[in-house]
Design a protein around this motif. Structure first.
Motif, PDB file in Angstrom:
ATOM      1  N   LEU A 175       0.826  -1.210   0.000  1.00 49.73           N
ATOM      2  CA  LEU A 175       0.000   0.000   0.000  1.00 49.73           C
ATOM      3  C   LEU A 175       0.857   1.257   0.000  1.00 49.73           C
ATOM      4  O   LEU A 175       0.491   2.286  -0.554  1.00 49.73           O
ATOM      5  CB  LEU A 175      -0.942   0.002   1.197  1.00 49.73           C
TER       6      LEU A 175
ATOM      7  N   THR B  24       1.748   1.789  -3.560  1.00 48.74           N
ATOM      8  CA  THR B  24       0.625   2.346  -4.315  1.00 48.74           C
ATOM      9  C   THR B  24       0.524   3.851  -4.078  1.00 48.74           C
ATOM     10  O   THR B  24       0.374   4.639  -5.021  1.00 48.74           O
ATOM     11  CB  THR B  24      -0.691   1.671  -3.884  1.00 48.74           C
ATOM     12  N   ALA B  25       0.624   4.253  -2.817  1.00 55.57           N
ATOM     13  CA  ALA B  25       0.523   5.684  -2.503  1.00 55.57           C
ATOM     14  C   ALA B  25       1.688   6.452  -3.119  1.00 55.57           C
ATOM     15  O   ALA B  25       1.515   7.560  -3.640  1.00 55.57           O
ATOM     16  CB  ALA B  25       0.481   5.884  -0.990  1.00 55.57           C
TER      17      ALA B  25
ATOM     18  N   VAL C 284      -1.787   5.350 -10.546  1.00 54.37           N
ATOM     19  CA  VAL C 284      -1.284   4.203  -9.803  1.00 54.37           C
ATOM     20  C   VAL C 284      -0.473   3.267 -10.692  1.00 54.37           C
ATOM     21  O   VAL C 284       0.468   2.625 -10.252  1.00 54.37           O
ATOM     22  CB  VAL C 284      -2.455   3.459  -9.133  1.00 54.37           C
TER      23      VAL C 284
ATOM     24  N   CYS D 290      -6.974   4.800 -13.480  1.00 49.82           N
ATOM     25  CA  CYS D 290      -5.574   4.396 -13.689  1.00 49.82           C
ATOM     26  C   CYS D 290      -5.437   3.036 -14.374  1.00 49.82           C
ATOM     27  O   CYS D 290      -4.578   2.830 -15.212  1.00 49.82           O
ATOM     28  CB  CYS D 290      -4.857   4.304 -12.350  1.00 49.82           C
ATOM     29  N   THR D 291      -6.276   2.092 -13.956  1.00 50.32           N
ATOM     30  CA  THR D 291      -6.099   0.717 -14.407  1.00 50.32           C
ATOM     31  C   THR D 291      -6.424   0.562 -15.886  1.00 50.32           C
ATOM     32  O   THR D 291      -5.698  -0.106 -16.625  1.00 50.32           O
ATOM     33  CB  THR D 291      -7.013  -0.229 -13.587  1.00 50.32           C
TER      34      THR D 291
ATOM     35  N   CYS E  61      -5.827  10.230 -11.136  1.00 49.15           N
ATOM     36  CA  CYS E  61      -6.392   9.094 -10.399  1.00 49.15           C
ATOM     37  C   CYS E  61      -7.608   9.601  -9.616  1.00 49.15           C
ATOM     38  O   CYS E  61      -7.653  10.750  -9.203  1.00 49.15           O
ATOM     39  CB  CYS E  61      -5.321   8.570  -9.439  1.00 49.15           C
TER      40      CYS E  61
ATOM     41  N   PRO F 153      -6.889   4.912  -4.042  1.00 48.58           N
ATOM     42  CA  PRO F 153      -5.777   4.264  -3.347  1.00 48.58           C
ATOM     43  C   PRO F 153      -5.232   5.077  -2.174  1.00 48.58           C
ATOM     44  O   PRO F 153      -4.458   4.578  -1.379  1.00 48.58           O
ATOM     45  CB  PRO F 153      -4.689   4.126  -4.429  1.00 48.58           C
ATOM     46  N   TYR F 154      -5.642   6.326  -2.085  1.00 45.08           N
ATOM     47  CA  TYR F 154      -5.139   7.151  -0.989  1.00 45.08           C
ATOM     48  C   TYR F 154      -5.994   7.022   0.268  1.00 45.08           C
ATOM     49  O   TYR F 154      -5.675   7.600   1.292  1.00 45.08           O
ATOM     50  CB  TYR F 154      -5.069   8.617  -1.441  1.00 45.08           C
TER      51      TYR F 154
ATOM     52  N   ALA G 131      -6.221   4.654   2.269  1.00 43.55           N
ATOM     53  CA  ALA G 131      -5.455   4.062   3.366  1.00 43.55           C
ATOM     54  C   ALA G 131      -4.546   5.100   4.022  1.00 43.55           C
ATOM     55  O   ALA G 131      -4.310   5.067   5.212  1.00 43.55           O
ATOM     56  CB  ALA G 131      -4.616   2.894   2.853  1.00 43.55           C
ATOM     57  N   LYS G 132      -4.063   6.042   3.238  1.00 46.75           N
ATOM     58  CA  LYS G 132      -3.072   6.959   3.778  1.00 46.75           C
ATOM     59  C   LYS G 132      -3.714   8.202   4.388  1.00 46.75           C
ATOM     60  O   LYS G 132      -3.330   8.639   5.475  1.00 46.75           O
ATOM     61  CB  LYS G 132      -2.101   7.364   2.666  1.00 46.75           C
TER      62      LYS G 132
ATOM     63  N   ALA H 240      -2.401  -6.136  -2.754  1.00 45.68           N
ATOM     64  CA  ALA H 240      -1.158  -5.524  -2.295  1.00 45.68           C
ATOM     65  C   ALA H 240      -0.941  -5.729  -0.800  1.00 45.68           C
ATOM     66  O   ALA H 240       0.035  -5.265  -0.231  1.00 45.68           O
ATOM     67  CB  ALA H 240      -1.162  -4.031  -2.614  1.00 45.68           C
ATOM     68  N   VAL H 241      -1.871  -6.415  -0.138  1.00 44.20           N
ATOM     69  CA  VAL H 241      -1.779  -6.568   1.313  1.00 44.20           C
ATOM     70  C   VAL H 241      -1.533  -8.032   1.689  1.00 44.20           C
ATOM     71  O   VAL H 241      -0.631  -8.357   2.453  1.00 44.20           O
ATOM     72  CB  VAL H 241      -3.087  -6.093   1.995  1.00 44.20           C
TER      73      VAL H 241
END
Ligand code: SF4
Ligand code: SF4
Ligand code: FES
Lengths: 296, 287
Positions: A245, A248-249, A258, B10-11, B42, B46-47, B49-50, B201-202
């Motif tokens: 992750l 990704t960020a 991404v 993005c994908t 994007c 995906p952000y 999480a952050k 990704a985890v």
């Protein structure tokens, strides 16, 4: 006007059945009847051997959750008329649990997860500080209230996509509980809870697949996904996010996207006659992303 | 001619160009223009999480770009659609948040008034073109072909931000469009199950288990193909399929299916990019 409706109910008695089976019952359906009313009618008039849990019949105790047409919720909180699909109503026990009998499941796994998150205030010290009161502001209270309404019905646990594939996941209800104490100013653990949570639950909140089911199944409209994301943000800011992750960020910060529009992608686009795109979008996002700190 | 701003995310542009090219071809056939306004990035997902606030700011910035261009947004990705809609919903309904997001945007010299409408490509087809018109354009009917619909979790969730256009528990819009081609959209166990992409990704093992769960249920239904509308589902079910088991289940994007049904040459619909070859399926309808 009363009508009739078919309840298709999953039955399972470990003493006699090898596998769950389905049994259909006709239910007299009167306006205002809940799915629990239907089950009670079956038990009283047709089949006393049918087992299910219930107590308050008014959406408070959280004991009566089942899956109705595949989605979980307390069945005293669901109208029959809102849940008839193709002339009938499918009632199954909560998923992600072992069945004890019929619609009764073994909730040990659920409570075990709740216990993992230290679900009580560590406020003992205050009793001896001499201070009579501890200030709880309106903002504090609104954070607590967001999650305090949980009735532990386990609907979210049952509908959780990640739990279906990995029962080690701490699950949405426990995360909601952790959030509640995390935001209580009377609690003396504060941020230490984060480390404790990580130590006790391993990969913890990161196993959430962000499917969004828990938020929909919660009868108390608890913003489960917001709670989950808030823990992720806290760990991220302490640089404790899973590597994947972080990458990704970082990609997003570096490219504004991404996935890289690499040579191969660009050539493929050209071959297919797709419009050209700016490979690097980072300058557009930089002013947003470079700001320090996690905003609330 | 109707015009929409195409939000590719993005994908799609980097990996799933088959989805993009077929969407453009199908839109062309229907007299719809999909434009690419300069300035989209994007969606922000995906952000999450952050930093959820920055995530929302990224989303709102994209919506401001579309507002400036005076265009409605159409997304190909279910998750882009949901992420943008979530931020939009917050901006419109939460005064405090609206103020903060407005400030953040002001700092980069942009403004958003909250007028942008966001819809998924499928929803746009369903609402603006309609099942009947699509049915009337079919020249290669998929009669007797059994297909499995894959919505992607975020096509309809969170329900609160989607003004109830489809039932999030039992959506039907994609099924209806699949059936417009003459195919039958089969029912299968836990039809709305999640592909697990967000966990790739985890924890790859859990992620792939989730993908496998749905592939197994689809196989049990006897479907000859899967029709998806989410590029990340596409990656999991198509690109990863062979590493999970021998399913031999072609995974088509909805506009690829519609394109073939409309008589467009499969070569123009990017089928080369599909990992599991759809050759046998296409042969059935003479394509
Ligand atoms: S969003 Fe996450 S926690 Fe909630 S049900 Fe889905 S996987 Fe489980
Ligand atoms: S969070 Fe909601 S769905 Fe989950 S146990 Fe609590 S009340 Fe039930
Ligand atoms: S019986 Fe108490 S919540 Fe349903």
């Amino acid at each position: 006007m009363a009508s009739e409706v078919t309840f298709r109910v999953q039955r399972f008695d470990p003493k006699t059945d090898r596998e769950p089976r389905f049994k259909e019952y006709r239910v007299r359906n009167e306006p205002g009847m809940t799915v629990l009313d239907g089950l009670l009618q079956i038990k009283a008039e047709t089949d006393p051997t049918l087992s299910f849990r219930r107590s308050c019949r008014s959406g408070i105790c959280g004991s009566c959750a089942v899956r109705i047409n595949g989605s979980s919720r307390p069945c005293c909180n669901a109208q029959i008329n809102d849940n008839i699909v193709g002339g009938r109503l499918l009632v199954e026990p909560l998923a992600n649990f072992d069945i004890i009998k019929d619609l009764v499941v073994n909730l040990d796994a659920f409570w075990g997860k709740i216990r993992q998150v230290h679900p009580w205030n560590e406020s003992g010290e205050f009793r001896h500080t001499g201070k009579a009161l501890m200030e709880v502001t309106a903002d504090d209270l609104s954070e607590i209230r967001k999650t305090e309404g949980c009735i532990f019905c386990a609907s979210c646990h049952s509908d959780c996509e990640a739990l279906r594939s990995n029962r080690d996941f701490v699950g949405p209800a426990a995360i909601v509980r952790a959030y509640r104490f995390m935001h209580d100013p009377r609690d003396r653990l504060g941020n230490k809870r984060l480390d404790e949570l990580k130590a006790r639950t391993g990969i913890g909140v990161w196993l959430c697949a962000i499917c969004g089911n828990c938020g929909e199944s919660c009868p108390k409209l608890i913003p489960t996904n917001e709670c989950i994301a808030s823990f992720k943000n806290s760990w991220f800011s302490e640089n404790k996010a899973p590597d994947g992750l972080k990458t990704t960020a970082e990609n997003l910060e570096k490219m504004g996207r991404v996935y890289e529009l690499d040579e191969f992608a660009l050539r493929m686009r050209e071959k297919l006659g797709l419009p050209p795109l700016t490979p690097n979008n980072a300058p557009k996002l930089e002013p947003i992303l470079k700001k320090k700190g996690v905003a609330k | 001619m109707k015009r929409y701003a195409l939000f590719t995310g993005c994908t799609v542009p980097a990996q799933m160009q088959n989805y993009e090219v077929s969407a453009l071809k199908v839109a062309g056939k229907l007299g719809i223009e999909l434009v690419y306004p300069e300035g989209f990035t994007c969606c922000g997902f995906p952000y999450e999480a952050k930093d959820t606030f920055k995530q929302k700011t990224i989303s709102i910035r994209n919506l401001a770009v579309a507002e400036e261009a005076g265009l409605e947004v159409v997304t190909l990705c279910s998750t882009c659609g949901s992420t943008l809609s979530k931020a939009n919903h917050l901006f419109r309904t939460d005064r405090k948040y609206r103020g903060k997001l407005g400030d953040a945007l002001g700092e980069i010299g942009m403004e958003y008034r909250g007028t942008t409408r966001i819809r998924h490509f499928t929803r746009m087809l369903y609402e603006d073109v309609g099942v009947e018109r699509i049915r009337s354009l079919v020249v290669r009917p998929f009669k007797g072909v059994k297909l499995a619909a894959d919505y992607g979790c975020h096509y309809v969730k969170p329900a609160a931000v989607f003004d109830g256009f489809d039932d999030y528990r039992r959506p039907h819009t994609l099924d209806d469009l699949i059936e417009a081609t003459g195919a039958s959209s089969v029912d299968f166990k836990d039809k709305m199950a999640c592909c697990g992409a967000a966990l790739l990704a985890v924890d790859e093992k859990t992620s792939v288990n989730m993908t496998k769960y749905k592939l197994d249920n689809i196989r049990a239904s006897g479907a000859e193909g899967m029709v998806t509308q989410c590029p990340f589902c596409g990656i999991m079910y198509d690109v990863y399929q062979n590493t999970i088991g021998e399913y031999n289940l072609p995974v088509l994007y909805l506009p690829q299916l519609l394109g073939v049904a409309f008589g467009i040459d499969p070569k123009e619909l990017g089928f080369k990019i599909n990992q599991v070859k759809a050759t046998n399926l296409l042969k059935k309808v003479g394509a």
